[in-house]
Design a protein around this motif. Structure first.
Motif, PDB file in Angstrom:
ATOM      1  N   ASP A 318       0.833  -1.197   0.000  1.00 28.75           N
ATOM      2  CA  ASP A 318       0.000   0.000   0.000  1.00 28.75           C
ATOM      3  C   ASP A 318       0.873   1.255   0.000  1.00 28.75           C
ATOM      4  O   ASP A 318       2.018   1.245   0.470  1.00 28.75           O
ATOM      5  N   VAL A 319       0.310   2.335  -0.496  1.00 25.47           N
ATOM      6  CA  VAL A 319       0.966   3.641  -0.472  1.00 25.47           C
ATOM      7  C   VAL A 319       0.077   4.608   0.283  1.00 25.47           C
ATOM      8  O   VAL A 319      -1.131   4.691   0.018  1.00 25.47           O
ATOM      9  N   TYR A 320       0.675   5.326   1.231  1.00 25.24           N
ATOM     10  CA  TYR A 320      -0.057   6.332   1.990  1.00 25.24           C
ATOM     11  C   TYR A 320       0.075   7.688   1.298  1.00 25.24           C
ATOM     12  O   TYR A 320       1.171   8.089   0.897  1.00 25.24           O
ATOM     13  N   ALA A 321      -1.052   8.385   1.176  1.00 20.31           N
ATOM     14  CA  ALA A 321      -1.069   9.726   0.593  1.00 20.31           C
ATOM     15  C   ALA A 321      -1.104  10.758   1.711  1.00 20.31           C
ATOM     16  O   ALA A 321      -1.965  10.709   2.596  1.00 20.31           O
ATOM     17  N   TYR A 322      -0.158  11.690   1.684  1.00 19.03           N
ATOM     18  CA  TYR A 322      -0.047  12.730   2.702  1.00 19.03           C
ATOM     19  C   TYR A 322      -0.138  14.108   2.046  1.00 19.03           C
ATOM     20  O   TYR A 322       0.188  14.270   0.865  1.00 19.03           O
ATOM     21  N   ALA A 323      -0.520  15.101   2.841  1.00 21.98           N
ATOM     22  CA  ALA A 323      -0.542  16.482   2.341  1.00 21.98           C
ATOM     23  C   ALA A 323      -0.409  17.447   3.510  1.00 21.98           C
ATOM     24  O   ALA A 323      -0.726  17.127   4.657  1.00 21.98           O
ATOM     25  N   ARG A 324       0.072  18.633   3.182  1.00 18.95           N
ATOM     26  CA  ARG A 324       0.146  19.723   4.159  1.00 18.95           C
ATOM     27  C   ARG A 324      -0.214  21.022   3.466  1.00 18.95           C
ATOM     28  O   ARG A 324       0.262  21.290   2.352  1.00 18.95           O
ATOM     29  N   LEU A 325      -1.052  21.825   4.115  1.00 20.49           N
ATOM     30  CA  LEU A 325      -1.456  23.113   3.580  1.00 20.49           C
ATOM     31  C   LEU A 325      -0.664  24.232   4.248  1.00 20.49           C
ATOM     32  O   LEU A 325      -0.197  24.086   5.383  1.00 20.49           O
ATOM     33  N   ARG A 326      -0.563  25.339   3.545  1.00 18.06           N
ATOM     34  CA  ARG A 326       0.152  26.486   4.107  1.00 18.06           C
ATOM     35  C   ARG A 326      -0.500  26.978   5.393  1.00 18.06           C
ATOM     36  O   ARG A 326       0.168  27.538   6.259  1.00 18.06           O
ATOM     37  N   THR A 327      -1.802  26.733   5.540  1.00 22.25           N
ATOM     38  CA  THR A 327      -2.525  27.185   6.726  1.00 22.25           C
ATOM     39  C   THR A 327      -2.465  26.198   7.882  1.00 22.25           C
ATOM     40  O   THR A 327      -2.987  26.485   8.966  1.00 22.25           O
ATOM     41  N   ASP A 328      -1.852  25.024   7.698  1.00 20.77           N
ATOM     42  CA  ASP A 328      -1.774  24.026   8.763  1.00 20.77           C
ATOM     43  C   ASP A 328      -0.807  24.456   9.870  1.00 20.77           C
ATOM     44  O   ASP A 328       0.042  25.331   9.670  1.00 20.77           O
ATOM     45  N   GLN A 329      -0.945  23.794  11.021  1.00 20.90           N
ATOM     46  CA  GLN A 329      -0.077  24.064  12.160  1.00 20.90           C
ATOM     47  C   GLN A 329       1.383  23.827  11.802  1.00 20.90           C
ATOM     48  O   GLN A 329       1.731  22.842  11.150  1.00 20.90           O
ATOM     49  N   VAL A 330       2.250  24.746  12.234  1.00 23.82           N
ATOM     50  CA  VAL A 330       3.685  24.628  11.968  1.00 23.82           C
ATOM     51  C   VAL A 330       4.306  23.701  13.008  1.00 23.82           C
ATOM     52  O   VAL A 330       4.185  23.949  14.209  1.00 23.82           O
ATOM     53  N   PRO A 331       4.970  22.604  12.595  1.00 26.77           N
ATOM     54  CA  PRO A 331       5.550  21.668  13.559  1.00 26.77           C
ATOM     55  C   PRO A 331       6.861  22.191  14.138  1.00 26.77           C
ATOM     56  O   PRO A 331       7.479  23.122  13.605  1.00 26.77           O
TER      57      PRO A 331
END
Length: 342
Positions: A318-331
């Motif tokens: 399986d392949v996991y699909a990930y994403a991050r938006l500019r408005t998401d919390q900064v880690p």
């Protein structure tokens, strides 16, 4: 005077009852609590519970763990209050069981009802931690927490790499002269076959040339040790939608040291900051925990699963699909610095 402190704590479906005898009169503060003492074990256990995903995703549990005046200073220097940290943890991606651990704990009693726990977070990106726990309303609560990236010396099998330290690493733009180091990286592990076609010096030169000739469409950054490429992080830009496909790899000899994690953080800051892009995407194999840590430490959220997408050694993966938006919390990841080399 001997005071009995009874702490009732809920952990999943069970309740932990801790009876801790503390001799309040016979000790000056601060004092280091003996390893294995009841109070030390209680505080370490509570800290470990806070690393469990089931606890971190439960608002009810977090409100019990965190003092109403709780605050945290993250590795980035950002300050969080109780409500903001609860909101951030609610968005934290799922982690593999046992992937986070309280390491090398030292419990210091600083007052009758206060214990400072100094410890090391053992995960994909090691960090030094300090937690101040206070006892109020018949239970222990976390009053303050701070995390700092661990300063550590890196060790390598080869004698000429034995003294490498974090300050020796940086990122810079990919160069055509990196082709030899790219070939070395693709020769370092058989799993590099899935990263492209660069298993000969000639193919490596073509690999680098193709990335560079793509111009702004390929934001390719070399992870460098003293200016020599040891890894690559790249963003393939879709300007029409302000999206980017993020990908990365490391020479086998340099894996397991959080270099990819920190280099991706540098790339993300560049894509969101200088280029003003909005959405970053990446895909990774379900059986690749290292790549998974890189993505999740950088705030990428899993959005789906592509079932049986890849055929690896005769088995469907399986392949996991990930994403991050500019408005998401900064880690809280400390990016690798940009190189000062021309």
């Amino acid at each position: 005077m001997i005071q009995l402190i009874k702490s009732n704590w809920s952990n999943r479906s069970s309740v932990i009852f801790c009876d801790v005898l503390v001799d309040m009169a016979s000790h000056d503060f601060p004092r280091v609590l003996p390893q294995g003492s009841a109070l030390s074990n209680t505080i370490i256990s509570l800290e470990q519970e806070l690393l469990e995903t089931s606890q971190r995703h439960s608002r009810r549990q977090l409100e019990r763990y965190l003092h109403p005046q709780f605050s945290e200073v993250g590795a980035s220097g950002r300050v969080y209050d109780r409500e903001s940290i609860i909101a951030q943890l609610a968005q934290e991606p799922e982690r593999d069981s046992g992937s986070r651990e309280v390491g090398s704990p030292v419990a210091i009693q600083v007052a009758d009802q206060a214990v400072l726990l100094r410890w090391r977070l053992l995960s994909g990106s090691a960090s030094e931690r300090s937690s101040l726990w206070i006892h109020e309303q018949d239970r222990w609560q976390l009053f303050f927490h701070q995390g700092t990236p661990a300063a550590r010396q890196l060790s390598f099998a080869e004698p000429n790499k034995a003294a490498l330290v974090d300050d020796d690493f940086s990122v810079r733009r990919l160069r055509q002269s990196d082709a030899e180091a790219v070939f070395e990286a693709f020769s370092s592990n058989a799993d590099m076959d899935r990263q492209g076609d660069a298993d000969t010096p000639e193919k490596a030169a073509s690999y680098v040339r193709a990335l560079m000739e793509a111009g702004e469409r390929q934001q390719a950054l070399a992870v460098a040790y003293r200016d020599r490429l040891v890894g690559l992080v790249c963003g393939t830009v879709d300007p029409a939608n302000q999206n980017v496909w993020v990908w990365y790899w490391m020479n086998q000899d340099y894996r397991g040291r959080s270099l990819a994690t920190r280099a991706v953080a540098t790339l993300v800051n560049h894509l969101f900051g200088e280029l003003g892009l909005y959405r970053l995407e990446l895909g990774l194999r379900a059986n690749n925990p290292g790549s998974k840590r890189v993505a999740e430490c950088n705030g990428f959220l899993r959005e789906g699963v592509e079932r049986g997408k890849f055929l690896v050694a005769g088995e469907r993966v399986d392949v996991y699909a990930y994403a991050r938006l500019r408005t998401d919390q900064v880690p809280d990841v400390v990016p690798l610095p940009w190189s000062t080399q021309p």
